[in-house]
Motif scaffolding. Structure first.
Motif, PDB file in Angstrom:
ATOM      1  N   ASP A 255      -6.746   7.691   6.838  1.00  0.00           N
ATOM      2  CA  ASP A 255      -5.830   8.393   7.735  1.00  0.00           C
ATOM      3  C   ASP A 255      -6.496   8.838   9.035  1.00  0.00           C
ATOM      4  O   ASP A 255      -5.793   9.216   9.985  1.00  0.00           O
ATOM      5  N   ARG A 256      -7.807   8.796   9.098  1.00  0.00           N
ATOM      6  CA  ARG A 256      -8.507   9.184  10.325  1.00  0.00           C
ATOM      7  C   ARG A 256      -8.432   8.103  11.400  1.00  0.00           C
ATOM      8  O   ARG A 256      -8.722   8.353  12.560  1.00  0.00           O
ATOM      9  N   PHE A 257      -8.043   6.894  11.003  1.00  0.00           N
ATOM     10  CA  PHE A 257      -7.969   5.791  11.960  1.00  0.00           C
ATOM     11  C   PHE A 257      -6.661   5.847  12.735  1.00  0.00           C
ATOM     12  O   PHE A 257      -5.634   6.295  12.218  1.00  0.00           O
ATOM     13  N   PRO A 258      -6.684   5.370  13.985  1.00  0.00           N
ATOM     14  CA  PRO A 258      -5.438   5.356  14.766  1.00  0.00           C
ATOM     15  C   PRO A 258      -4.424   4.381  14.182  1.00  0.00           C
ATOM     16  O   PRO A 258      -4.784   3.427  13.482  1.00  0.00           O
ATOM     17  N   ALA A 259      -3.162   4.613  14.459  1.00  0.00           N
ATOM     18  CA  ALA A 259      -2.105   3.729  13.998  1.00  0.00           C
ATOM     19  C   ALA A 259      -2.364   2.319  14.511  1.00  0.00           C
ATOM     20  O   ALA A 259      -2.757   2.114  15.659  1.00  0.00           O
ATOM     21  N   GLY A 260      -2.153   1.351  13.630  1.00  0.00           N
ATOM     22  CA  GLY A 260      -2.385  -0.037  13.996  1.00  0.00           C
ATOM     23  C   GLY A 260      -3.735  -0.562  13.575  1.00  0.00           C
ATOM     24  O   GLY A 260      -3.945  -1.773  13.556  1.00  0.00           O
ATOM     25  N   SER A 261      -4.664   0.325  13.265  1.00  0.00           N
ATOM     26  CA  SER A 261      -5.984  -0.124  12.813  1.00  0.00           C
ATOM     27  C   SER A 261      -6.412   0.581  11.526  1.00  0.00           C
ATOM     28  O   SER A 261      -7.595   0.602  11.201  1.00  0.00           O
ATOM     29  N   GLN A 262      -5.454   1.150  10.811  1.00  0.00           N
ATOM     30  CA  GLN A 262      -5.785   1.850   9.570  1.00  0.00           C
ATOM     31  C   GLN A 262      -6.175   0.854   8.482  1.00  0.00           C
ATOM     32  O   GLN A 262      -5.535  -0.186   8.326  1.00  0.00           O
ATOM     33  N   PRO A 263      -7.217   1.161   7.717  1.00  0.00           N
ATOM     34  CA  PRO A 263      -7.600   0.300   6.603  1.00  0.00           C
ATOM     35  C   PRO A 263      -6.518   0.256   5.517  1.00  0.00           C
ATOM     36  O   PRO A 263      -5.687   1.162   5.416  1.00  0.00           O
ATOM     37  N   VAL A 264      -6.571  -0.790   4.722  1.00  0.00           N
ATOM     38  CA  VAL A 264      -5.682  -0.910   3.570  1.00  0.00           C
ATOM     39  C   VAL A 264      -6.311  -0.169   2.389  1.00  0.00           C
ATOM     40  O   VAL A 264      -7.485  -0.384   2.065  1.00  0.00           O
ATOM     41  N   VAL A 265      -5.564   0.706   1.761  1.00  0.00           N
ATOM     42  CA  VAL A 265      -6.016   1.411   0.558  1.00  0.00           C
ATOM     43  C   VAL A 265      -5.197   0.907  -0.621  1.00  0.00           C
ATOM     44  O   VAL A 265      -3.962   0.947  -0.594  1.00  0.00           O
ATOM     45  N   ARG A 266      -5.885   0.406  -1.648  1.00  0.00           N
ATOM     46  CA  ARG A 266      -5.229  -0.080  -2.854  1.00  0.00           C
ATOM     47  C   ARG A 266      -5.611   0.821  -4.022  1.00  0.00           C
ATOM     48  O   ARG A 266      -6.800   0.939  -4.362  1.00  0.00           O
ATOM     49  N   ILE A 267      -4.631   1.445  -4.620  1.00  0.00           N
ATOM     50  CA  ILE A 267      -4.868   2.324  -5.768  1.00  0.00           C
ATOM     51  C   ILE A 267      -4.498   1.568  -7.041  1.00  0.00           C
ATOM     52  O   ILE A 267      -3.368   1.093  -7.184  1.00  0.00           O
ATOM     53  N   GLU A 268      -5.466   1.446  -7.939  1.00  0.00           N
ATOM     54  CA  GLU A 268      -5.225   0.848  -9.254  1.00  0.00           C
ATOM     55  C   GLU A 268      -4.983   1.991 -10.236  1.00  0.00           C
ATOM     56  O   GLU A 268      -5.915   2.708 -10.613  1.00  0.00           O
ATOM     57  N   PRO A 269      -3.733   2.200 -10.665  1.00  0.00           N
ATOM     58  CA  PRO A 269      -3.371   3.426 -11.392  1.00  0.00           C
ATOM     59  C   PRO A 269      -4.178   3.679 -12.665  1.00  0.00           C
ATOM     60  O   PRO A 269      -4.480   4.835 -12.976  1.00  0.00           O
ATOM     61  N   ASP A 270      -4.548   2.639 -13.393  1.00  0.00           N
ATOM     62  CA  ASP A 270      -5.194   2.819 -14.695  1.00  0.00           C
ATOM     63  C   ASP A 270      -6.710   2.694 -14.642  1.00  0.00           C
ATOM     64  O   ASP A 270      -7.369   2.732 -15.683  1.00  0.00           O
ATOM     65  N   PHE A 271      -7.280   2.535 -13.463  1.00  0.00           N
ATOM     66  CA  PHE A 271      -8.725   2.378 -13.334  1.00  0.00           C
ATOM     67  C   PHE A 271      -9.375   3.736 -13.085  1.00  0.00           C
ATOM     68  O   PHE A 271      -8.758   4.658 -12.545  1.00  0.00           O
ATOM     69  N   ASP A 272     -10.662   3.847 -13.484  1.00  0.00           N
ATOM     70  CA  ASP A 272     -11.439   5.030 -13.131  1.00  0.00           C
ATOM     71  C   ASP A 272     -12.633   4.580 -12.287  1.00  0.00           C
ATOM     72  O   ASP A 272     -12.567   3.547 -11.626  1.00  0.00           O
ATOM     73  N   HIS A 273     -13.718   5.340 -12.332  1.00  0.00           N
ATOM     74  CA  HIS A 273     -14.842   5.003 -11.453  1.00  0.00           C
ATOM     75  C   HIS A 273     -15.549   3.716 -11.879  1.00  0.00           C
ATOM     76  O   HIS A 273     -16.095   2.997 -11.026  1.00  0.00           O
ATOM     77  N   HIS A 274     -15.556   3.418 -13.169  1.00  0.00           N
ATOM     78  CA  HIS A 274     -16.263   2.242 -13.659  1.00  0.00           C
ATOM     79  C   HIS A 274     -15.329   1.166 -14.204  1.00  0.00           C
ATOM     80  O   HIS A 274     -15.625  -0.022 -14.106  1.00  0.00           O
ATOM     81  N   CYS A 275     -14.251   1.561 -14.798  1.00  0.00           N
ATOM     82  CA  CYS A 275     -13.311   0.626 -15.408  1.00  0.00           C
ATOM     83  C   CYS A 275     -12.104   0.453 -14.485  1.00  0.00           C
ATOM     84  O   CYS A 275     -11.598   1.435 -13.920  1.00  0.00           O
TER      85      CYS A 275
END
Length: 289
Positions: A255-275
Motif C-alpha cells: 500500500d505504500r506504492f503509488p497507484a498503478g505501480s502497487q505490487p501484487v499480494v497473493r494470500i494463501e488462506p491455509d498456508f502458514d510461514h512454512h507450509c
C-alpha cells in the motif's frame, strides 16, 4: 584462503508470548535435539545431490557465500535466483545461535522445484559454515541481518551467478528474511525483471513494532526503497495463517506504492510461514507471468 565449501564432496525479548517469539526468529526449541550446523549442511547437500545440483563458493566483500547450482544447464538470458531466509538465528528468546544455517532450507526446496528455466540458490552470509569465517559475527544474522554490507555481498554473488549462466535478466525470489534481501538487491540493480517473495519480511520496522520486538538496528529496510522498487514487477505471497509475517504486514508494504505501480499480494488462506509453499510452488510461480 578457499571458501568453507570448496572442499565439500558434494534481541532481546519484549513480546509476552515466548512460543510466538521463537517462531518469529525461526528457532527449533521444540526439537528434542537440535541438529548441528554440520548436520544441517549435510541435509542441504543431500537435497541438491538428489537433484543433480552442486555447491559453489562465491567470494564477495566481505563474506564467502554458498550457492547451489545445477550441474548441467543451457545458457539462457533469464536466471531466477532464490535467496534463503534468516535460518536458525536464535536458540532461545535471549540466546543467539552460533550458526544461522537453516534447519529447514525452504528457499532451497523452492529452488529445486523451480518449474521453468535456469535457477540458482543463494545462502545468506554466515550460513553453511560461513559463521566460522571472519568477518562473520552474530549481528550479521540478528540485528544487522539486512545491513549494507550484507546486501552488497548478496549483490556481488548474484553478479557471479549471472555471469556463470550467461544471463542478462534476473528474477529474484526471497523467502522470509530473504525477501528483504531480494528487495534491497533489486532496488540497487537495473536488470531485475521480477521480484517475488514468499512470507517476505518487507518492512522490518513495522514488523518489530507490531510484534513488540527490538528494532533491527543497522539493517536497511525495503519499505524505505519504494521509489527505486516502483518500476520492478512484484509478487508477494503470504499465508493466511502466518503469524510470523502476517498478511497485514505484506499488504501494508504494498500500500505504500503509488497507484498503478502497487505490487501484487497473493494470500494463501491455509498456508502458514512454512507450509505449504514447496508443494504448491509450480502453481504459485505460474501466477507471476
Amino acid at each position: 584462503m578457499p571458501g568453507p565449501w570448496a572442499i565439500r564432496p558434494g534481541s532481546d525479548l519484549n513480546h509476552p508470548v515466548r512460543i510466538l517469539f521463537l517462531l518469529l526468529l525461526f528457532c527449533c526449541t521444540a526439537c528434542t535435539t537440535l541438529p548441528t550446523p554440520q548436520e544441517r549442511h549435510r541435509t542441504a547437500d543431500a537435497l541438491v545431490q538428489y537433484a543433480n545440483w552442486e555447491p559453489l563458493a562465491l567470494e564477495t566483500t566481505p563474506f564467502w557465500l554458498l550457492a547451489y547450482v545445477p550441474q548441467r544447464f543451457a545458457t539462457s538470458e533469464q536466471l531466477t535466483v532464490y535467496i534463503e531466509g534468516d535460518g536458525l538465528a536464535w536458540i532461545t528468546p535471549s540466546l543467539p545461535s552460533d550458526d544461522p544455517t537453516p534447519n529447514n532450507p525452504v528457499a532451497l526446496r523452492l529452488a529445486l522445484n523451480h518449474p521453468d528455466g535456469n535457477a540458482a540458490y543463494l545462502a545468506r552470509p554466515c550460513q553453511y559454515g560461513g559463521a566460522a569465517q571472519l568477518p562473520c559475527k552474530q549481528d550479521d544474522w540478528t540485528s544487522a541481518r539486512f545491513a549494507p554490507e550484507v546486501v552488497a555481498a548478496s549483490d556481488q554473488a548474484i553478479d557471479q551467478l549471472k555471469a556463470r549462466f550467461g544471463a542478462e535478466r534476473l528474477t529474484l525470489v526471497g523467502y522470509s528474511g530473504g525477501g528483504a534481501v531480494a528487495a534491497l538487491v533489486a532496488a540497487r540493480r537495473t536488470d531485475v525483471e521480477r521480484l517475488i517473495t514468499v512470507a517476505g519480511n518487507l518492512d522490518h520496522a513495522a514488523w518489530t513494532q507490531t510484534l513488540r520486538l527490538r528494532p533491527l538496528s543497522g539493517s536497511l529496510n525495503p519499505a524505505d526503497e519504494i521509489q527505486r522498487l516502483a518500476p520492478v514487477r512484484q509478487w508477494h505471497f503470504v499465508g493466511g495463517k502466518d503469524r510470523v509475517i502476517t498478511p497485514e504486514l505484506v499488504q501494508g508494504y504494498a500500500d505504500r506504492f503509488p497507484a498503478g505501480s502497487q505490487p501484487v499480494v497473493r494470500i494463501e488462506p491455509d498456508f502458514d510461514h512454512h507450509c505449504c509453499w514447496v508443494e504448491h510452488w509450480a502453481r504459485l510461480y505460474s501466477q507471476t507471468r
